[in-house]
Design a protein around this motif. Structure first.
Motif, PDB file in Angstrom:
ATOM      1  N   LYS A  55      -2.996  -2.254 -19.064  1.00  0.00           N
ATOM      2  CA  LYS A  55      -2.411  -2.350 -17.722  1.00  0.00           C
ATOM      3  C   LYS A  55      -0.901  -2.221 -17.856  1.00  0.00           C
ATOM      4  O   LYS A  55      -0.334  -2.435 -18.927  1.00  0.00           O
ATOM      5  N   PRO A  88       1.157  -6.986 -10.852  1.00  0.00           N
ATOM      6  CA  PRO A  88       1.977  -7.091  -9.640  1.00  0.00           C
ATOM      7  C   PRO A  88       3.451  -7.404  -9.807  1.00  0.00           C
ATOM      8  O   PRO A  88       4.243  -7.063  -8.949  1.00  0.00           O
ATOM      9  N   GLY A 101       0.848  -1.186   0.000  1.00  0.00           N
ATOM     10  CA  GLY A 101       0.000   0.000   0.000  1.00  0.00           C
ATOM     11  C   GLY A 101       0.876   1.225   0.000  1.00  0.00           C
ATOM     12  O   GLY A 101       2.112   1.129   0.042  1.00  0.00           O
ATOM     13  N   PHE A 117      -3.301   5.071 -11.058  1.00  0.00           N
ATOM     14  CA  PHE A 117      -3.469   3.799 -11.768  1.00  0.00           C
ATOM     15  C   PHE A 117      -2.972   2.599 -10.954  1.00  0.00           C
ATOM     16  O   PHE A 117      -3.009   1.473 -11.418  1.00  0.00           O
ATOM     17  N   ALA A 118      -2.505   2.838  -9.730  1.00  0.00           N
ATOM     18  CA  ALA A 118      -1.892   1.778  -8.935  1.00  0.00           C
ATOM     19  C   ALA A 118      -2.909   0.762  -8.434  1.00  0.00           C
ATOM     20  O   ALA A 118      -4.058   1.097  -8.134  1.00  0.00           O
ATOM     21  N   LYS A 119      -2.453  -0.481  -8.328  1.00  0.00           N
ATOM     22  CA  LYS A 119      -3.245  -1.536  -7.704  1.00  0.00           C
ATOM     23  C   LYS A 119      -2.317  -2.348  -6.817  1.00  0.00           C
ATOM     24  O   LYS A 119      -1.407  -3.021  -7.300  1.00  0.00           O
ATOM     25  N   TYR A 120      -2.524  -2.262  -5.512  1.00  0.00           N
ATOM     26  CA  TYR A 120      -1.673  -2.949  -4.548  1.00  0.00           C
ATOM     27  C   TYR A 120      -2.300  -4.304  -4.188  1.00  0.00           C
ATOM     28  O   TYR A 120      -3.499  -4.487  -4.309  1.00  0.00           O
ATOM     29  N   ARG A 150      -0.154  -1.517 -12.337  1.00  0.00           N
ATOM     30  CA  ARG A 150      -1.471  -2.150 -12.257  1.00  0.00           C
ATOM     31  C   ARG A 150      -1.356  -3.661 -12.155  1.00  0.00           C
ATOM     32  O   ARG A 150      -2.256  -4.342 -11.663  1.00  0.00           O
ATOM     33  N   LEU A 207       1.970  -5.253  -4.861  1.00  0.00           N
ATOM     34  CA  LEU A 207       2.742  -5.499  -6.073  1.00  0.00           C
ATOM     35  C   LEU A 207       4.236  -5.348  -5.827  1.00  0.00           C
ATOM     36  O   LEU A 207       4.665  -4.795  -4.813  1.00  0.00           O
TER      37      LEU A 207
END
Length: 340
Positions: free
Chosen positions: A106, A113, A8, A50-53, A111, A55
């Motif tokens: 992505k 991991p 995060g 655009f982040a996705k945790y 985005r 990763l």
């Protein structure tokens, strides 16, 4: 394997992770060197929309192929880099190598991991580029940001005889200026407030360099080259946008290269309408920009070593972040080495 693992915003650690097991269409890569860019810093600090945790971040890298499928035509020991974008693979944009235009676009390490701040990674062979055998590690790790600069220049249509302004002398600004020069820019002005970056620009052969803290950029430009054909804004503030619109010639182009971090940046409509200006976004790159970036680097038409401030072991990743954020007057590009 060791990796930087981000759960995060501001929550990252240097820890042991499972080694990747490559699928039948993937190349297993030993990461030799990976660059930290502004996107990574914003991602880690929670400022990248655009982040996705969770990763493993990182997308600028040079590596060595440890294993590759026969159909890839890669061999063990080949030097490689990766194209970090992923699309659906079915739409017209994907078929044409414009993955950034895919509705399912992505980005590895943002985005998706499994990024490059690790010892090993597995990547589909169609997104792996072989590098020249003689290419040095730190040069190979700069292919991705050089592709950003190539793409921006292609979006701008830079050709022989054009007058160009580049606002921002960080990594992308210095690379964009160099590519513009290769493509034939006649007169080029670089604007940068940090002295060390201006000195690097001078070492790279640029002579028209403005310190916007001492001299108003529009006046500097007008006095030296008149109205430019193209302005690259690699900063993206309200002030730089306003200045770009005012200094451009009629029918000139403003290329927006900076990642937007503020909603509702004001844009004055009047000069766009009055001068019939063209405003073009340049987000990342297309597939075809990578071979061109590799060509420019291998021919030494674009030089990157003066831009690289430091190389640290991966376990000192936090120190590298501190340097980039707290001492921009000293550090531009910092790279990490996963395996000593």
């Amino acid at each position: 394997m060791k990796a930087i693992y981000l759960t995060g915003p501001n929550e990252f650690s240097f820890k042991e992770r499972e080694d990747p097991i490559p699928k039948r269409d993937e190349v297993l890569i030993k990461v030799l060197l990976a660059g930290i860019c502004g996107t990574d810093v914003h991602l880690i600090r929670g400022r990248n929309p655009f982040a996705k945790y969770p990763l493993i971040p990182g997308h600028e890298l040079m590596g060595e192929a440890l294993w590759a499928p026969v159909k890839s035509k890669l061999k063990k020991g080949d030097k490689v880099t990766i194209f970090p974008e992923v699309g659906c693979g079915r739409c017209q944009a994907c078929r044409e190598g414009r993955l950034v235009h895919c509705s399912e676009f992505k980005f590895i390490g943002v985005r998706l991991p499994e990024g490059g701040f690790c010892e090993r990674m597995a990547v589909p062979y169609k997104r792996v580029f072989r590098l020249p055998k003689t290419m040095e590690e730190e040069v190979g790790a700069m292919v991705e940001p050089t592709a950003v600069a190539v793409h921006a220049n292609r979006r701008a249509g830079i050709r022989k005889g054009m007058n160009v302004v580049v606002i921002g002398g960080g990594t992308i600004g210095l690379l964009t200026a160099q590519v513009a020069r290769v493509y034939g820019a006649s007169k080029l002005i670089l604007s940068e407030p940090i002295e060390n970056r201006r000195l690097i620009a001078k070492a790279l052969g640029f002579r028209l360099i403005c310190n916007p803290q001492e001299e108003e950029l529009s006046s500097f430009v007008q006095n030296r080259i008149g109205f430019p054909d193209v302005v690259f804004d690699v900063v993206g503030t309200e002030k730089t946008l306003e200045g770009s619109l005012s200094m451009l010639r009629p029918d000139g182009k403003l290329i927006l290269v900076a990642l937007p971090h503020a909603e509702g940046l004001g844009v004055n409509y009047s000069p766009i309408f009055a001068k019939e200006l063209q405003i073009v976004g340049s987000r990342t790159y297309f597939m075809r920009d990578f071979p061109e970036a590799i060509r420019l680097l291998s021919s030494k038409k674009v030089r990157v070593k003066p831009i690289i401030s430091q190389i640290l072991p991966l376990e000192k990743f936090a120190e590298a972040l501190d340097h980039l954020e707290k001492e921009p007057e000293r550090y531009i590009k910092i790279m990490v080495k996963p395996i000593p």
